[in-house]
Design a protein around this motif. Structure first.
Motif, PDB file in Angstrom:
ATOM      1  N   UNK A  67       0.737  -1.284   0.014  1.00 41.18           N
ATOM      2  CA  UNK A  67       0.066   0.092   0.168  1.00 41.18           C
ATOM      3  C   UNK A  67       1.034   1.180   0.148  1.00 41.18           C
ATOM      4  N   UNK A  68       2.076   1.312   0.855  1.00 41.27           N
ATOM      5  CA  UNK A  68       2.820   2.299   0.716  1.00 41.27           C
ATOM      6  C   UNK A  68       3.540   2.734  -0.464  1.00 41.27           C
ATOM      7  N   UNK A  69       4.100   1.434  -1.199  1.00 45.93           N
ATOM      8  CA  UNK A  69       4.422   1.832  -2.463  1.00 45.93           C
ATOM      9  C   UNK A  69       3.568   2.185  -3.370  1.00 45.93           C
ATOM     10  N   UNK A  70       2.269   1.889  -3.388  1.00 43.75           N
ATOM     11  CA  UNK A  70       1.496   2.388  -4.216  1.00 43.75           C
ATOM     12  C   UNK A  70       0.957   3.772  -4.297  1.00 43.75           C
ATOM     13  N   UNK A  71       1.145   4.283  -3.008  1.00 40.55           N
ATOM     14  CA  UNK A  71       0.910   5.727  -2.783  1.00 40.55           C
ATOM     15  C   UNK A  71       2.129   6.557  -3.134  1.00 40.55           C
ATOM     16  N   UNK A  72       3.301   6.050  -2.859  1.00 37.29           N
ATOM     17  CA  UNK A  72       4.572   6.757  -3.340  1.00 37.29           C
ATOM     18  C   UNK A  72       4.443   6.773  -4.805  1.00 37.29           C
ATOM     19  N   UNK A  73       3.988   5.540  -5.466  1.00 33.83           N
ATOM     20  CA  UNK A  73       4.370   5.650  -6.875  1.00 33.83           C
ATOM     21  C   UNK A  73       3.409   6.928  -7.296  1.00 33.83           C
ATOM     22  N   UNK A  74       2.252   6.774  -6.856  1.00 39.01           N
ATOM     23  CA  UNK A  74       1.227   8.081  -7.788  1.00 39.01           C
ATOM     24  C   UNK A  74       2.034   9.328  -7.309  1.00 39.01           C
ATOM     25  N   UNK A  75       2.458   9.439  -6.196  1.00 37.27           N
ATOM     26  CA  UNK A  75       3.109  10.792  -5.685  1.00 37.27           C
ATOM     27  C   UNK A  75       4.282  11.082  -6.846  1.00 37.27           C
ATOM     28  N   UNK A  76       5.161   9.827  -7.196  1.00 38.61           N
ATOM     29  CA  UNK A  76       6.161  10.212  -8.041  1.00 38.61           C
ATOM     30  C   UNK A  76       5.874  10.346  -9.478  1.00 38.61           C
ATOM     31  N   UNK A  77       4.642   9.818  -9.718  1.00 41.17           N
ATOM     32  CA  UNK A  77       4.078   9.712 -10.955  1.00 41.17           C
ATOM     33  C   UNK A  77       3.680  11.146 -11.288  1.00 41.17           C
ATOM     34  N   UNK A  78       3.020  11.745 -10.317  1.00 44.03           N
ATOM     35  CA  UNK A  78       2.583  13.123 -10.483  1.00 44.03           C
ATOM     36  C   UNK A  78       3.614  14.139 -10.656  1.00 44.03           C
ATOM     37  N   UNK A  79       4.648  13.949  -9.839  1.00 47.40           N
ATOM     38  CA  UNK A  79       5.744  14.636  -9.712  1.00 47.40           C
ATOM     39  C   UNK A  79       6.519  14.756 -11.278  1.00 47.40           C
ATOM     40  N   UNK A  92      -5.950  13.375  -4.944  1.00 50.19           N
ATOM     41  CA  UNK A  92      -4.641  13.684  -4.767  1.00 50.19           C
ATOM     42  C   UNK A  92      -4.345  15.079  -4.348  1.00 50.19           C
ATOM     43  N   UNK A  93      -3.299  15.624  -3.775  1.00 52.27           N
ATOM     44  CA  UNK A  93      -2.202  14.538  -3.094  1.00 52.27           C
ATOM     45  C   UNK A  93      -2.518  14.297  -1.543  1.00 52.27           C
ATOM     46  N   UNK A  94      -3.684  14.523  -0.992  1.00 52.64           N
ATOM     47  CA  UNK A  94      -3.835  14.488   0.364  1.00 52.64           C
ATOM     48  C   UNK A  94      -4.064  13.090   0.799  1.00 52.64           C
ATOM     49  N   UNK A  95      -4.819  12.178  -0.031  1.00 52.89           N
ATOM     50  CA  UNK A  95      -4.828  10.675   0.221  1.00 52.89           C
ATOM     51  C   UNK A  95      -3.540   9.942   0.050  1.00 52.89           C
ATOM     52  N   UNK A  96      -3.127  10.030  -0.930  1.00 52.14           N
ATOM     53  CA  UNK A  96      -1.736   9.544  -1.150  1.00 52.14           C
ATOM     54  C   UNK A  96      -0.750   9.779  -0.293  1.00 52.14           C
ATOM     55  N   UNK A  97      -0.655  10.979   0.324  1.00 54.46           N
ATOM     56  CA  UNK A  97       0.251  11.172   1.512  1.00 54.46           C
ATOM     57  C   UNK A  97      -0.222  10.381   2.803  1.00 54.46           C
ATOM     58  N   UNK A  98      -1.638  10.558   3.012  1.00 48.75           N
ATOM     59  CA  UNK A  98      -2.218  10.101   4.111  1.00 48.75           C
ATOM     60  C   UNK A  98      -2.001   8.753   4.284  1.00 48.75           C
ATOM     61  N   UNK A  99      -2.144   7.838   2.909  1.00 46.49           N
ATOM     62  CA  UNK A  99      -1.824   6.324   3.099  1.00 46.49           C
ATOM     63  C   UNK A  99      -0.428   6.222   3.291  1.00 46.49           C
ATOM     64  N   UNK A 100       0.403   6.695   2.786  1.00 45.98           N
ATOM     65  CA  UNK A 100       1.936   6.521   2.885  1.00 45.98           C
ATOM     66  C   UNK A 100       2.486   6.863   4.199  1.00 45.98           C
ATOM     67  N   UNK A 101       2.060   7.779   4.868  1.00 44.43           N
ATOM     68  CA  UNK A 101       2.504   8.025   6.225  1.00 44.43           C
ATOM     69  C   UNK A 101       1.909   7.207   7.262  1.00 44.43           C
ATOM     70  N   UNK A 102       0.692   6.590   7.024  1.00 46.05           N
ATOM     71  CA  UNK A 102      -0.161   5.831   7.804  1.00 46.05           C
ATOM     72  C   UNK A 102       0.709   4.315   7.950  1.00 46.05           C
ATOM     73  N   UNK A 103       1.092   4.006   6.391  1.00 47.86           N
ATOM     74  CA  UNK A 103       1.773   2.785   6.252  1.00 47.86           C
ATOM     75  C   UNK A 103       2.852   2.599   6.898  1.00 47.86           C
TER      76      UNK A 103
END
Length: 540
Positions: free
Chosen positions: A407-419, A438-449
């Motif tokens: 889950x963390x890598x999926x969120x990180x991947x979306x962040x990197x893709x958008x960047x 985006x971007x709030x949900x992606x960061x929320x998921x990554x941090x909690x993972x």
């Protein structure tokens, strides 16, 4: 036009740039067709797989273990937190799956936007998780069927239903899709019955007992304090693992742009009905100290079954146990599918033996199916000589850590893709489908993972109700050790920078381009059009 230059083994699609910088394809490019998998799944299949893929032993049986460890408030809040993470991951996965519907999905996205080493660790970790989950679901069959009889040996049940899971997978992806539609429909329908009936039983409308209400919330909302709450979280995450499968099946979906957003859009319904309301019904009907809860004693393993038995409604208890049985088989079958497709993606990245790339004329990846189902079934026999509760707890902890990493890598991947998309001057409006979270949900998921992986380390060193032991630590935290070893080993092999240079990523390699109108199947007229519309209303 297609260029066979590769990006970690991926086919590159050539496109033309318009004056405003957007990318317009010369035709609808379909990367999935470059593999030997077949695009035989429709919107109906993807939606129902997303709705029901993770409704298995984690919810029906694991909820009882969580209730016993943390109490009613802890289990409900645990599902709220895990549900918010699951929702964030689903949106991140959905956006990526529409853009890049490739085999193994998030594994290849990670190799493209993060680094090959992370993709290697994620791919093999997720494949191992699929194998473990098959084992967990098979051993849970014995617990579920123990409600009716204990005369049949554990190994016999495992063997019979191991064969069933194999048959569903080897009959082809279209048969697999239809089986999962039926199973998910049964699970989805029954949880509605459960919610309404348990409201009645809690209010005193059943012959077995008087009103219960929120008695257990007022008596002991949290058992074992904050540590009890922490111990609930891995099981909650384990119960919701599988949500990301909507992105995984995109490679075999006729029209990802239509199917995946609908599947993602149904996530809120599943979260609210299956988990939050389902967990709430348990807390207002079942005593956390009930001796029949899973992990203690008795054959009434599921808290849902316990609630109906104590309410004096044995027919509903039997029907619920039957639905639990279907759920267990369904989830194990999906894990066989997911594990086989993960090996296909790894092989296309050059991270698994090349034979795993291949499938037959109907799209069955035989090498991946064989190794995944063989090992998953083999590990299930661990249950023959061990307590079902002990095996469930061990495998749940292992799976939850793999899930958190994924889950963390999926969120990180979306962040990197958008960047990378922004860095290269692309407009968000050019995305075929973009998540509004985006971007709030992606960061929320990554941090909690990250936070929950740290908390699991704490629980592995100082487990609830047990002394600190090296054996217990490695048994519960070995998932992270496996991930780190895989990652560092891949780092030695691939070398290079720690991050893929976002400015040099080929954003059009492995991308699927969509024409203005893409339909699934042939046009329907007359009564067929009406029937198809009715199915869409029911299932989508």
């Amino acid at each position: 036009m297609e260029d066979k230059n590769s990006d970690y083994g991926l086919t590159q699609i050539t496109a033309s740039s318009s004056r405003n910088g957007s990318i317009e394809a010369q035709h609808a490019a379909d990367y999935g067709a470059e593999t030997e998998l077949r695009r035989l799944l429709t919107t109906r299949h993807v939606t129902m797989i997303a709705l029901g893929s993770s409704i298995g032993v984690g919810l029906w049986l694991g909820a009882g273990k969580s209730l016993a460890a943390g109490g009613p408030a802890a289990i409900f809040l645990g599902y709220v937190l895990a549900g918010s993470m699951c929702w964030a991951v689903s949106h991140a996965s959905g956006e990526m799956a529409v853009m890049y519907p490739v085999p193994s999905a998030f594994v290849q996205w990670t190799g493209k936007f993060v680094c090959p080493s992370a993709a290697f660790a994620l791919g093999w970790a997720y494949w191992f998780m699929n194998v473990i989950t098959i084992s967990n679901e098979l051993q849970a069959v014995n617990t579920v069927l123990g409600f009716w009889t204990d005369k049949v040996p554990v190994s016999a049940w495992i063997t019979v239903f191991w064969v069933v899971m194999i048959l569903v997978n080897v009959f082809g992806v279209n048969i697999f899709g239809e089986v999962e539609v039926i199973c998910s429909t049964i699970k989805f329908s029954w949880i509605i019955v459960v919610i309404f009936s348990m409201i009645v039983t809690s209010a005193g409308g059943a012959p077995g007992h008087g009103p219960v209400g929120f008695r257990y919330w007022t008596q002991e909302p949290f058992k074992n304090g904050i540590k009890g709450f922490f111990s609930v979280l891995p099981t909650c995450v384990f119960a919701m693992s599988g949500t990301e499968n909507a992105g995984l099946v995109a490679a075999e979906t006729a029209n990802p742009k239509k199917a995946v957003p609908r599947a993602v859009g149904s996530i809120w319904l599943r979260l609210s009905l299956f988990y939050l309301l389902g967990a709430l019904m348990i807390t207002i009907n079942v005593d956390p100290n009930n001796p029949d809860i899973f992990g203690q004693a008795g054959s009434n393993a599921s808290p849902f079954v316990i609630a109906y038995r104590e309410a004096g409604l044995p027919p509903l208890a039997h029907m619920t146990n039957a639905v639990i049985f279907i759920s267990v088989l369904s989830t194990g079958t999906i894990q066989g599918y997911a594990g086989a497709r993960t090996t296909v993606g790894l092989a296309h990245l050059g991270m698994a033996p090349s034979p795993f790339k291949h499938a037959d004329s109907t799209g069955r990846p035989w090498w991946g199916l064989f190794i995944t189902l063989f090992l998953g079934g083999g590990l299930a026999y661990l249950n023959v000589g061990n307590s079902a509760a002990d095996v469930f707890t061990w495998l749940s902890n292992l799976t939850s850590l793999f899930t958190l990493f994924g889950w963390g890598m999926i969120c990180l991947t979306q962040i990197r893709f958008r960047y990378a998309w922004k860095l290269q001057g692309r407009s968000v409006s050019d995305l075929p489908w973009k998540s509004w979270t985006y971007p709030f949900a992606a960061w929320w998921g990554l941090v909690w993972c990250i936070v929950l992986i740290i908390l699991q380390f704490y629980l592995s060193v100082w487990p609830l109700g047990l002394p600190s032991e090296a054996q217990g630590f490695f048994a519960n935290y070995i998932s992270i050790i496996v991930i780190v070893v895989c990652y560092l080993g891949a780092r030695v092999y691939y070398r290079g920078p720690w991050w893929v240079d976002a400015g040099t990523i080929d954003l059009d390699a492995s991308r699927r381009f969509y024409v203005k109108e893409e339909f699934e199947g042939v046009p329907r007229t007359g009564w067929r059009k009406g029937a198809h519309k009715a199915v869409e209303i029911i299932f989508n």
